[in-house]
Scaffold this motif. Structure first.
Motif, PDB file in Angstrom:
ATOM      1  N   ILE B  90       0.836  -1.209   0.000  1.00 36.26           N
ATOM      2  CA  ILE B  90       0.000   0.000   0.000  1.00 36.26           C
ATOM      3  C   ILE B  90       0.870   1.258   0.000  1.00 36.26           C
ATOM      4  O   ILE B  90       0.580   2.229  -0.700  1.00 36.26           O
ATOM      5  N   THR B  91       1.934   1.227   0.794  1.00 33.71           N
ATOM      6  CA  THR B  91       2.803   2.407   0.868  1.00 33.71           C
ATOM      7  C   THR B  91       3.450   2.696  -0.484  1.00 33.71           C
ATOM      8  O   THR B  91       3.495   3.845  -0.936  1.00 33.71           O
ATOM      9  N   THR B  92       3.957   1.643  -1.152  1.00 38.52           N
ATOM     10  CA  THR B  92       4.600   1.846  -2.447  1.00 38.52           C
ATOM     11  C   THR B  92       3.602   2.381  -3.470  1.00 38.52           C
ATOM     12  O   THR B  92       3.891   3.328  -4.206  1.00 38.52           O
ATOM     13  N   LEU B  93       2.416   1.757  -3.504  1.00 41.47           N
ATOM     14  CA  LEU B  93       1.390   2.194  -4.452  1.00 41.47           C
ATOM     15  C   LEU B  93       0.998   3.645  -4.214  1.00 41.47           C
ATOM     16  O   LEU B  93       0.624   4.366  -5.137  1.00 41.47           O
ATOM     17  N   PHE B  94       1.070   4.075  -2.972  1.00 40.75           N
ATOM     18  CA  PHE B  94       0.680   5.434  -2.629  1.00 40.75           C
ATOM     19  C   PHE B  94       1.819   6.415  -2.943  1.00 40.75           C
ATOM     20  O   PHE B  94       1.599   7.509  -3.472  1.00 40.75           O
ATOM     21  N   ALA B  95       3.037   5.991  -2.654  1.00 44.34           N
ATOM     22  CA  ALA B  95       4.164   6.918  -2.764  1.00 44.34           C
ATOM     23  C   ALA B  95       4.546   7.185  -4.219  1.00 44.34           C
ATOM     24  O   ALA B  95       4.950   8.293  -4.561  1.00 44.34           O
ATOM     25  N   TYR B  96       4.403   6.170  -5.082  1.00 43.72           N
ATOM     26  CA  TYR B  96       4.848   6.363  -6.460  1.00 43.72           C
ATOM     27  C   TYR B  96       4.090   7.484  -7.185  1.00 43.72           C
ATOM     28  O   TYR B  96       4.725   8.413  -7.708  1.00 43.72           O
ATOM     29  N   PRO B  97       2.749   7.470  -7.194  1.00 44.13           N
ATOM     30  CA  PRO B  97       2.055   8.588  -7.858  1.00 44.13           C
ATOM     31  C   PRO B  97       2.420   9.940  -7.244  1.00 44.13           C
ATOM     32  O   PRO B  97       2.555  10.927  -7.963  1.00 44.13           O
ATOM     33  N   LEU B  98       2.599   9.974  -5.931  1.00 47.62           N
ATOM     34  CA  LEU B  98       2.944  11.245  -5.285  1.00 47.62           C
ATOM     35  C   LEU B  98       4.305  11.766  -5.748  1.00 47.62           C
ATOM     36  O   LEU B  98       4.581  12.964  -5.663  1.00 47.62           O
ATOM     37  N   SER B  99       5.164  10.855  -6.217  1.00 46.81           N
ATOM     38  CA  SER B  99       6.497  11.283  -6.646  1.00 46.81           C
ATOM     39  C   SER B  99       6.474  11.811  -8.079  1.00 46.81           C
ATOM     40  O   SER B  99       7.461  12.376  -8.545  1.00 46.81           O
ATOM     41  N   ARG B 100       5.352  11.601  -8.774  1.00 43.70           N
ATOM     42  CA  ARG B 100       5.272  12.019 -10.171  1.00 43.70           C
ATOM     43  C   ARG B 100       4.896  13.491 -10.261  1.00 43.70           C
ATOM     44  O   ARG B 100       3.837  13.903  -9.790  1.00 43.70           O
ATOM     45  N   LYS B 101       5.796  14.260 -10.897  1.00 40.93           N
ATOM     46  CA  LYS B 101       5.599  15.709 -10.893  1.00 40.93           C
ATOM     47  C   LYS B 101       4.352  16.155 -11.649  1.00 40.93           C
ATOM     48  O   LYS B 101       3.797  17.209 -11.371  1.00 40.93           O
ATOM     49  N   ASN B 102       3.915  15.338 -12.616  1.00 38.77           N
ATOM     50  CA  ASN B 102       2.772  15.788 -13.424  1.00 38.77           C
ATOM     51  C   ASN B 102       1.434  15.258 -12.929  1.00 38.77           C
ATOM     52  O   ASN B 102       0.430  15.357 -13.620  1.00 38.77           O
ATOM     53  N   LEU B 103       1.400  14.671 -11.728  1.00 35.92           N
ATOM     54  CA  LEU B 103       0.126  14.155 -11.217  1.00 35.92           C
ATOM     55  C   LEU B 103      -0.814  15.309 -10.870  1.00 35.92           C
ATOM     56  O   LEU B 103      -0.494  16.142 -10.027  1.00 35.92           O
ATOM     57  N   PRO B 104      -1.995  15.349 -11.510  1.00 36.40           N
ATOM     58  CA  PRO B 104      -2.929  16.435 -11.152  1.00 36.40           C
ATOM     59  C   PRO B 104      -3.368  16.293  -9.694  1.00 36.40           C
ATOM     60  O   PRO B 104      -3.704  15.194  -9.255  1.00 36.40           O
ATOM     61  N   GLY B 105      -3.324  17.369  -8.955  1.00 40.25           N
ATOM     62  CA  GLY B 105      -3.728  17.342  -7.546  1.00 40.25           C
ATOM     63  C   GLY B 105      -2.645  16.837  -6.617  1.00 40.25           C
ATOM     64  O   GLY B 105      -2.905  16.486  -5.466  1.00 40.25           O
TER      65      GLY B 105
END
Lengths: 303, 296
Positions: B90-105
């Protein structure tokens, strides 16, 4: 935001979903439960159905002598722990760095972390082995041979501020020292070499290079402890004194009080009020501490 | 040159470090030596690292209760493995999108995580919710879900690692090749992030292994779900919790229950696995402390 961009981000949102759901459940929904501090809780009617009682729970809490003890113990112990932990950790980290023998450095680093691996339940057994009334080591192997009468440690609150502080330091000094030690070995070696060329000894280097360079780490760690000023380690205050009623004056903190209110009594109003104050005061302190640091040294602020 | 005083400083440091290391180990030696002391010697001299007379009555007594002890070990291993695996996933799945600079929001979600580290509802609301809404009391899940499963701290730690250690152009190259986000996470990001994954895994595993609070709050009737920590917690107040028919027959046969020694023996049994495993994980563990303590 256009739909194409959103579509591309959809898999990313899906990945975050389990974590988001968990945080909503574990961290956000309980925030609504803070209203319990203003209600008379009735089990059948649940949190939302229970009747409002205004500030009655708080009035009830502060009428007892408990309230003073709770907050004094929680904040007082935290302040003492903060000062002792910081000094001890820096001293140990510097000493560790001065040890020439690689073997001693490695082995002592390994051993001082062992207490950190143990749970407070296990530690309560260790403390019992030392302090137990009839079979404890301190009574039998130290006090009696010295001709001092055995002390009934678990019924004498006056000793516990020292015992708890010692146990806490024993468990966590290795952990804190390793953080400072890792910071110290990361420092630029050429500074020390230059100082040595100028004739500076170890003492001088520690005072004018190591300590100033450690400042950001000290600030960060202090900030984190200040943010936890109204929280106590439940294990330390509950397990180590073995939940002994006679020690409560010296060992009750907000967390143990909340536990007793919730699990050992039918009236949770006062405990809910204490928990509410803990949440709010904890939040305010962490914001305030960060704000002060931001004023003084903005690059060390946590956020 | 101050080389003489430097040498003294170094010698004193060495001596003090050895002393501190001994202070850390001493209580564990005390537990162990007490557990192999005969009950008679314990009653006479108390716990000591120099037993007057060796004896294994305590372990013999525990052997009669091995079923309860083994069961609690199985529960500890089960909750640690299930909890840690779920948590790392769960932590990995959560952290990866947060590390993406172009993620909206992105900023909103980062704040959503961060806020949980600043403010929480405390034990009473959490307890009510887990018990009344999710009916977790006296189930295995009580050992897994409350408070331990996901820490905002770990998410932010991992996000920082991803965004500083995985170059954007590698992600872009994978995207141009037509890889899906899940594919990229599994075949690009995860293999490049073994240090942080093992660090988070190790810290989470230690938290699950040592946890006794969830059991204390949520396992009130189903004592068969006790972990070894819960068992210890119970035994310190009621030493007779271990007794069963066989142990009772031991009492009936007029063999004295070695209750003074048993306490130490059970504590030894609880810490041995950690001490055995620790040297193998020490490096990762120290790394975890350092990353967790300073950055975050």
């Amino acid at each position: 935001m256009n739909t194409r961009k959103l579509k591309r981000a959809l898999p990313l949102y899906l990945m975050m979903l389990p974590g988001l759901v968990y945080l909503v459940i574990n961290n956000y929904i309980p925030l609504a439960g803070l209203q319990l501090a203003f209600k008379k809780f009735k089990y059948v009617e649940g949190i939302w159905g229970s009747p409002w009682v205004g500030l009655k729970n708080f009035a009830f809490l502060f009428k007892t002598r408990d309230a003073f003890n709770l907050f004094r113990n929680t904040v007082g112990y935290n302040l003492v722990f903060l000062i002792i932990n910081t000094i001890l950790a820096i001293v140990v980290a510097i000493m560790l760095n001065e040890v020439r023998s690689g073997m001693v450095r490695k082995v002592s680093q390994t051993l001082i972390l062992i207490p950190y691996l143990l749970s407070y339940v296990v530690i309560s057994y260790i403390v019992y082995a030392l302090l137990g009334q009839s079979s404890g080591m301190i009574n039998n192997s130290i006090l009696v041979p010295l001709g001092i009468e055995k002390i009934s440690w678990y019924t004498r609150p006056e000793y516990w501020p020292f015992i708890l502080t010692f146990v806490q330091a024993w468990k966590s000094f290795g952990y804190h020292s390793i953080i400072y030690y890792a910071t110290i070995i990361g420092f630029d070696k050429s500074l020390y070499e230059a100082a040595a060329v100028d004739g500076a000894g170890t003492w001088k280097c520690i005072r004018s290079i190591t300590l100033p360079l450690l400042k950001p780490t000290i600030i960060t760690l202090t900030l984190m402890s200040i943010g936890r000023m109204f929280y106590s380690d439940f294990g330390l205050f509950f397990q180590v004194p073995m939940n002994s009623g006679m020690l409560q004056k010296a060992t009750t903190t907000i967390d143990t009080y909340v536990y007793r209110g919730l699990m050992e009594s039918s009236d949770i109003g006062r405990a809910a009020a204490a928990g509410f104050l803990q949440s709010i005061l904890g939040f305010v302190t962490v914001l305030a501490a960060n704000m002060i640091v931001r004023r003084v040294e903005s690059e060390n602020a946590l956020f | 040159m101050n080389s003489r005083s430097d040498k003294i400083f170094s010698r004193v440091s060495t001596a003090l470090m050895i002393l501190l290391a001994l202070i850390c180990v001493f209580p564990i030696v005390l537990l162990f030596m007490s557990s192999i002391t005969s009950e008679g010697a314990l009653l006479k001299n108390g716990y000591s690292i120099f037993p007057e007379e060796f004896g294994f009555d305590a372990y013999q007594y525990l052997w009669f209760s091995r079923e309860k002890i083994l069961r609690s070990y199985v529960m500890t291993i089960a909750s640690t493995t299930v909890g840690t695996s779920l948590s790392v996933i769960i932590t990995t799945l959560f952290a990866y999108p947060l590390s993406r600079k172009n993620l909206p929001g992105r900023n909103f979600f980062a704040f959503f995580v961060f806020f949980t580290m600043l403010f929480n509802g405390g034990m009473i609301p959490s307890y009510m919710m887990w018990v009344q809404t999710f009916h977790i009391k006296d189930t295995f899940w009580a050992l897994i879900f409350p408070s331990l499963l996901l820490s905002g701290f770990a998410v932010i730690m991992m996000r920082t690692y991803f965004s500083t250690n995985i170059p954007d152009n590698i992600l872009e190259a994978a995207m141009i090749d037509g890889a899906s986000e899940f594919r990229i996470l599994i075949s690009v990001v995860v293999p490049m992030s073994k240090p942080i994954l093992s660090t988070v895994g190790l810290m989470t595993a230690l938290a699950y292994w040592n946890d006794w609070m969830n059991g204390l709050y949520y396992l009130t009737k189903r004592t068969d779900l006790y972990t070894i920590q819960n068992l210890l917690n119970r035994l310190i107040t009621s030493a007779d919790f271990l007794s069963n028919n066989q142990a009772n027959s031991m009492i009936a046969a007029n063999i004295q229950v070695p209750s003074v020694g048993v306490r130490m023996a059970i504590a030894v049994i609880a810490i041995i696995p950690i001490l055995v495993i620790y040297p193998f994980f020490q490096k990762g563990f120290i790394k975890g402390i350092v990353i967790g303590g300073v950055k975050g």
